[in-house]
Write a protein that holds these residues in place. Structure first.
Motif, mmCIF file in Angstrom:
data_model
loop_
_atom_site.group_PDB
_atom_site.id
_atom_site.type_symbol
_atom_site.label_atom_id
_atom_site.label_comp_id
_atom_site.label_asym_id
_atom_site.label_seq_id
_atom_site.Cartn_x
_atom_site.Cartn_y
_atom_site.Cartn_z
ATOM 1 N N TYR A 1 3.976 1.665 -1.123
ATOM 2 C CA TYR A 1 4.671 1.951 -2.372
ATOM 3 C C TYR A 1 3.710 2.237 -3.522
ATOM 4 O O TYR A 1 3.991 3.070 -4.377
ATOM 5 N N LEU A 2 2.575 1.573 -3.500
ATOM 6 C CA LEU A 2 1.618 1.825 -4.577
ATOM 7 C C LEU A 2 1.018 3.223 -4.471
ATOM 8 O O LEU A 2 0.833 3.916 -5.463
ATOM 9 N N ALA A 3 0.710 3.632 -3.237
ATOM 10 C CA ALA A 3 0.088 4.953 -3.063
ATOM 11 C C ALA A 3 1.120 6.047 -2.840
ATOM 12 O O ALA A 3 0.763 7.212 -2.685
ATOM 13 N N GLY A 4 2.391 5.689 -2.812
ATOM 14 C CA GLY A 4 3.447 6.683 -2.640
ATOM 15 C C GLY A 4 3.381 7.386 -1.295
ATOM 16 O O GLY A 4 3.541 8.603 -1.217
ATOM 17 N N LEU A 5 3.122 6.610 -0.243
ATOM 18 C CA LEU A 5 2.978 7.213 1.086
ATOM 19 C C LEU A 5 4.344 7.382 1.762
ATOM 20 O O LEU A 5 5.255 6.588 1.537
ATOM 21 N N SER A 6 4.430 8.390 2.588
ATOM 22 C CA SER A 6 5.696 8.653 3.279
ATOM 23 C C SER A 6 5.888 7.685 4.443
ATOM 24 O O SER A 6 4.954 6.984 4.848
ATOM 25 N N LEU B 1 0.837 -1.203 0.000
ATOM 26 C CA LEU B 1 0.000 0.000 0.000
ATOM 27 C C LEU B 1 0.872 1.253 0.000
ATOM 28 O O LEU B 1 0.620 2.212 -0.729
#
Lengths: 255, 352
Positions: free
Chosen positions: A25-30, A23
């Motif tokens: 890496y897919l959503a580019g979360l910090s 989740l």
């Protein structure tokens, strides 16, 4: 048994972690929302010693709480098995007490008893006693006619014997629910610590939440899972041992 | 209208591999759609023509959020074409995470949250600082001498929430006073005030403008008047709640950020104006039914002083020095591993 429990937990934990990372890496979360593997590892390195000690502290309270709840459930189950007015009253009262969510009762308990060991123990026992009670009540209320009939007819039936017969005939059910209730005892202790205690892994989780540190929470969950797996495996092993011993010593017959 | 520096923030949000960029973007769009139930929900219920916006508060709706509520109820948002859902916060809510997950457009976060998030690469930007004086202070009984010097803390039992920002503030105060943990007794704070009521603690952390009024009133009724210890009086300026937004929204919708900020600050300005006091109290009462009107009026008075220290003060001003000090405090206490240059996360309207 122990190895199986541990690797089963590791599979579940790894799957959960993989889902979170996917989740992330897919959503580019910090790393603030979901920490990356290196941060999780770094956090593990920083806190594992302290958190392991906290987890052991929690597990100790959970074990004692579970023992208390087993005693309580057994006592209430034995009294509540009777078809008398008192037996019924005890049963209904036990059910009613359980209807109140523990998070609503916990603050009152903490105000009355403080935030020390006794409170954590009481809450752990309260959370895990109900499923035990249900099973004990079920077992104790169900006559084993083919055996009990003989003792009744010969006038040798006493309440201790009745309890013994019913427990023996349902030993597998009882040991299974005792092992299962370990999870609830641990959860109950963690809830108690989270709400207001000053020690244990639940307290550490609360601090980590204040600091919005999911990495620490993941480490705490890992340690809780491992310790619980070991404890449950030990309980299952103890249950099997008791079962075998009863069968061997008594030759399958109630004394 | 961009923050002074957004390079580092933007960098973290970018995907790591340029080769897979298009694919990742497509997946992220899909993820964003999945992660936006709150916004989609708002969209269906929004007034025709008004742009739906979700605004997550830090805490419950009471006098501390009077400006947020006032801007909503009295049409400041609507006048700028916004249909804002003001959602109450709570201990389990983290506005910065919600911004990143796309559940909210704007949120309120404490300064320590902002700095911790920045240290972990969250592209968060502070667009307004509501409280100029931190309402997190310590209550103590008036029967003891007033604390005029930090050295007077020696020997006292002080309540702190381990892991909370009151711990950070108090430890900074103690360091400033040259005291260490052996000079005082720290007592872990829970949700209830029993240890303070029973006299087990001399100082107890409290939100000056909300709980502070209620507890002070209760203690005064039982013959125990109280005072407040404010770390800012001793040079410890730890920034409190601020309004935050994701860098992505500033990049893609600068007009939306501008309109929201303008409407919100006008709402706060109006709510704190003495002329509007009756309307402000009426607004709070709609959301906070448990606080008696007289206490609510006192809460509003104190909130006014904390948000607008002087009558001509521009509400929402970012106190750059205080932010810098807050970061330094957190760095010194080891709460962040490295400097984050929090000043670069402060929104500068009109900056190139």
């Amino acid at each position: 048994m122990l190895t199986r429990r541990i690797y089963q937990f590791l599979i579940v934990y790894a799957a959960g972690l993989a889902l979170l990372l996917g989740l992330k890496y897919l959503a580019g979360l910090s790393d603030y929302v979901i920490p990356g593997p290196s941060l999780v590892w770094q956090t593990f390195h920083d806190v594992w010693g302290r958190y392991a000690a906290d987890t052991l502290d929690t597990l100790t309270v959970a074990v004692l709480g579970q023992v208390a709840s087993i005693c309580l459930a057994t006592a209430i189950g034995i009294v509540g098995r009777q078809t008398t007015w008192f037996g019924n009253f005890v049963k209904v009262a036990a059910y009613n007490v359980q209807a109140y969510p523990i998070v609503a009762l916990a603050p009152i308990i903490f105000i009355l008893l403080g935030d020390g060991f006794i409170t954590r123990l009481a809450i752990a026992a309260m959370i895990c006693y109900f499923p035990l009670l249900l099973v004990v009540l079920g077992v104790m209320s169900e006559p084993v006619e083919e055996i009990e009939h003989f003792y009744r007819m010969t006038g040798r039936m006493r309440w201790q014997l009745e309890v013994k017969i019913r427990a023996f005939e349902n030993l597998h059910k009882l040991t299974t629910v005792v092992a299962g209730s370990a999870t609830l005892a641990m959860a109950g202790t963690i809830v108690a610590e989270f709400i207001a205690a000053n020690a244990g892994i639940g307290y550490s989780i609360r601090i980590a939440l204040y600091q919005s540190d999911l990495g620490k929470i993941l480490i705490a969950l890992f340690l809780i899972g491992i310790s619980l797996s070991v404890y449950q495996a030990l309980l299952e092993w103890a249950g099997t041992l008791v079962h075998r011993r009863w069968e061997m010593v008594e030759g399958g017959a109630v004394p | 209208m961009k923050p002074e520096s957004r390079g580092s923030a933007a960098k973290v949000a970018e995907p790591p591999s340029p080769g897979a960029l298009d694919c990742l973007r497509a997946i992220r769009r899909l993820m964003a759609l999945c992660l936006l139930p709150g916004c989609l929900h708002v969209g269906t219920g929004a007034a025709a023509g008004a742009e739906p916006v979700v605004y997550r508060l830090k805490w419950l709706q009471n006098s501390s959020t009077v400006g947020d509520l006032y801007a909503d109820v009295h049409g400041f948002f609507a006048a700028r074409g916004l249909s804002v859902v003001v959602k109450p916060g709570g201990p389990e809510r983290d506005a910065i995470k919600e911004l990143e997950l796309g559940h909210s457009h704007f949120g309120v976060a404490s300064a320590d949250q902002v700095i911790r998030a920045a240290a972990k690469g969250a592209p968060v930007v502070v667009i307004a600082q509501i409280f100029q004086v931190n309402p997190l202070q310590w209550i103590y009984r008036s029967n003891r001498p007033p604390i005029d010097a930090l050295a007077q803390l020696k020997g006292l039992t002080i309540g702190i929430t381990y892991g909370g920002n009151d711990e950070t503030i108090m430890r900074t105060v103690l360091a400033k006073a040259g005291l260490d943990e052996s000079d005082i007794t720290l007592l872990s704070v829970r949700y209830d005030f029993t240890p303070f009521y029973r006299g087990r603690a001399d100082l107890w952390p409290i939100y000056r403008n909300s709980q502070g009024i209620v507890i002070a009133n209760r203690m005064a009724q039982s013959g125990e008047p109280v005072r407040f210890f404010n770390p800012a009086d001793f040079g410890v300026h730890f920034v409190a709640n601020s309004v935050v937004v994701h860098q992505r929204l500033i990049d893609t919708r600068p007009d939306l950020v501008h309109r929201f900020r303008q409407a919100l600050l006008q709402g706060w300005q109006a709510a704190l104006d003495e002329k509007n006091e009756a309307r402000a109290l009426e607004t709070i009462a709609r959301f906070d039914a448990d606080t008696p009107p007289d206490l609510m009026a006192r809460q509003l008075q104190v909130t006014r002083k904390l948000v607008r220290p002087t009558p001509d003060f521009a509400v929402g001003r970012l106190d750059v020095e205080a932010w810098r000090q807050t970061e330094e405090i957190m760095r010194a206490r080891g709460l962040i591993p490295r400097a984050v240059d929090v000043v670069s996360r402060l929104y500068r309207p009109g900056a190139p």
